[in-house]
Enzyme design. Structure first.
Site, PDB file in Angstrom:
ATOM      1  N   ASP A 145       0.829  -1.203   0.000  1.00  0.00           N
ATOM      2  CA  ASP A 145       0.000   0.000   0.000  1.00  0.00           C
ATOM      3  C   ASP A 145       0.867   1.258   0.000  1.00  0.00           C
ATOM      4  O   ASP A 145       1.884   1.332   0.693  1.00  0.00           O
ATOM      5  CB  ASP A 145      -0.908  -0.006   1.241  1.00  0.00           C
TER       6      ASP A 145
ATOM      7  N   GLU B   6       0.742  -0.882  -5.209  1.00  0.00           N
ATOM      8  CA  GLU B   6      -0.358   0.079  -5.227  1.00  0.00           C
ATOM      9  C   GLU B   6       0.281   1.455  -5.428  1.00  0.00           C
ATOM     10  O   GLU B   6       0.612   2.155  -4.484  1.00  0.00           O
ATOM     11  CB  GLU B   6      -1.149   0.024  -3.911  1.00  0.00           C
TER      12      GLU B   6
END
Length: 570
Positions: A240, A282
């Site tokens: 992330d 991501e």
């Protein structure tokens, strides 16, 4: 990894910490336990159909999720992406991690006093059940920042020096990194949070301080966490907020060279111990920046293709194939290596993202105007729409089906957001409940929400129910896709089709997918009007795989509004 891989770790260390001795790295590597299985890395993720879910919202806990594995398997899914499961005060849906090596006990059906060994028994049992059904499991790790409740941060903010003092970015004045953009416009007003007499740097919520990767102890601590979950049996990680790891004053603090070195280190250490763990980037950026996170097959294995998502929505709203064709042209989407893969989706699990990083202002305004049907769906001052797919498509089953036809057959590995397979709607009650809990008016809570399985099972017993129609259509498409490797691995070539007037209608999006000896033709009618076209492959035999709103005779192909068809070319 080969014999030289250990030296590769030292090389990355030298790039990151040229003034630091290698003694800590020596000790770290000496303590590693390499896998005895001699597992070979595979590109299983190319054949995956990914299903993203929040464990607690899906069915309470991992025991409840285990009960639904048969449902998930029959749906056609073979990879679960568990949205944040690690220990967290839950102010940002679990992306605010307070312990990297612990799952929230409630998700395991355990008490807050439970041990790591008890965690491994429950979670290990779930992994065994999933793997027995051919379902891989990946989950989120926010590697850029932690919760302000993490023990590291609680120690770091103390005035007296300790081993964690330098785990975060502290300054006496908020006068560095001023060129870093504000990611949460309309929610946060600064990247610096004042705590006592000092300021702490953050890129996301103020309660999510950024980790300081200039400190080698942070790199090694995060590596230990990844290796722990690898040893437990997790198949991969969604990294992330990956573009923000390294900070340099006077820059945007995004996509910096040493950020890539950090990612290379993570990949190398996972491969060194046990090759095969997926690293999924991501990186909410333009594709030419995103592909840099794949490196030379030495960073992430795969990455999300963010710009394709809004262009699919634009194409349907305009009834025009050009936005998709342009986005997938080499001028926008660079070629990637044979071992790499794009992941595609119809929503960034929480919203239809319209960040100006990869969407023009003109396109942002058009898509927002076309799909933000209610003011309360607005997210980040127009840079996103917090609405479920069924709401965006105004509960039109044909439009929902068309969007899936496109997403499932274009390049890459598709991601299904839980509930979209049956047309789950926005959940206003959950949204209000979460505002009370978090104190933040985050409209993404609209699209989270729990599944009421008793109600859903009742709905799915009614053949004319909206949810039944969506479920039957989407599960059919998913299972058809799963049977053909060409969709995850094949080349993509757009095909010009012609109507009866010998024109090339822009309303039709058609393409060939080719892999080894398999070839599939996909034709989508993006418009709200019937389209009659000629067969573009008259010399070939076409075997219909699946369709919606389509008929064919010797002379023509007829597509009803939003109709589509997939053919095996034989």
């Amino acid at each position: 990894m080969g014999m030289d891989d250990k030296s590769l770790l030292y090389y990355y260390w030298g790039q990151l910490y040229p003034e630091t001795s290698t003694s800590k790295l020596d000790n770290f590597i000496a303590a590693l336990k390499k896998s005895s299985t001699n597992k070979q890395a595979s590109d299983w993720y190319k054949d995956a159909i990914v299903y993203a879910l929040y464990v607690d919202l899906y069915n309470e806990d991992f025991n409840g999720l285990s009960d639904k594995l048969d449902y998930i398997q029959k749906l056609g899914v073979n990879c679960l992406w568990l949205l944040p499961i690690l220990k967290s005060p839950m102010r940002d849906a679990g992306f605010d991690i307070s312990k990297y090596d612990r799952i929230r006990p409630g998700l395991l059906g355990l008490s807050d006093e439970s041990t790591k060994e008890e965690q491994e028994i429950v979670f290990g049992s779930f992994l065994t059940e999933a793997h027995a059904r051919g379902i891989r499991v990946i989950f989120d790790v926010a590697i850029n920042h932690s919760s302000d409740q993490h023990p590291w941060f609680l120690e770091s903010k103390k005035t007296e020096n300790n081993e964690f003092s330098d785990f975060y970015i502290w300054r006496d004045k908020p006068n560095e990194y001023l060129d870093a953009r504000l990611l949460f416009k309309g929610i946060e007003d600064s990247n610096w949070e004042k705590l006592g007499d000092r300021y702490c740097f953050h890129r996301f919520f103020s309660f999510q301080p950024d980790l300081n990767y200039r400190n080698p102890d942070v790199l090694l601590a995060m590596s230990r966490n990844l290796l722990y979950w690898q040893s437990v049996g997790v198949d991969g990680f969604r990294a992330d907020a990956i573009p923000y790891l390294w900070k340099e004053d006077g820059t945007s603090c995004e996509n910096l060279d040493l950020t890539h070195v950090i990612v290379k280190f993570f990949r190398a250490i996972l491969d060194y111990v046990n090759p095969g763990s997926l690293l999924l980037a991501e990186a909410c950026q333009k594709p030419y920046e995103v592909v840099k996170y794949l490196g030379n097959n030495d960073e992430c294995h795969a990455a999300y293709h963010f710009p394709l998502m809004p262009m699919m929505f634009k194409a349907i709203a305009q009834g025009n194939s050009q936005p998709i064709k342009h986005t997938l042209s080499r001028s926008v989407t660079p070629a990637i290596g044979n071992k790499n893969q794009w992941f595609t989706f119809l929503r960034v699990h929480d919203e239809l993202s319209l960040e100006l990083v990869y969407v023009s202002e003109e396109d942002r305004a058009f898509i927002h105007g076309s799909y933000c049907h209610k003011p309360e769906w607005d997210f980040r001052v127009g840079e996103g729409i917090s609405a479920r797919l069924s709401e965006l498509m105004e509960k039109d089953v044909n439009k929902i089906a068309l969007s899936y036809s496109i997403m499932l057959t274009l390049l890459g590995t598709p991601v299904v957001y839980y509930g979209d397979e049956f047309g789950k709607l926005n959940d206003s009650d959950f949204y209000k409940e979460q505002i009370q809990l978090t104190g933040k008016d985050d409209t993404r809570f609209l699209v989270r929400g729990r599944i009421n399985w008793e109600q859903l099972e009742s709905d799915l017993r009614q053949p004319d129910n909206f949810h039944t129609e969506v479920f039957n259509t989407i599960s059919g498409l998913l299972n058809t896709r799963k049977e053909h490797k060409v969709f995850g691995r094949g080349e993509l070539d757009f095909v010009d089709v012609r109507n009866q007037g010998n024109e090339v209608p822009h309303q039709i999006l058609a393409y060939l997918r080719t892999y080894e000896n398999e070839k599939v033709l996909v034709i989508n009618n993006l418009s709200s009007e019937k389209q009659v076209i000629r067969n573009p492959l008259e010399e070939s035999n076409l075997a219909l795989l699946t369709m919606n709103g389509f008929t064919m005779d010797d002379e023509s192909m007829v597509f009803q509004p939003r109709g589509f068809a997939w053919f095996l070319v034989v």
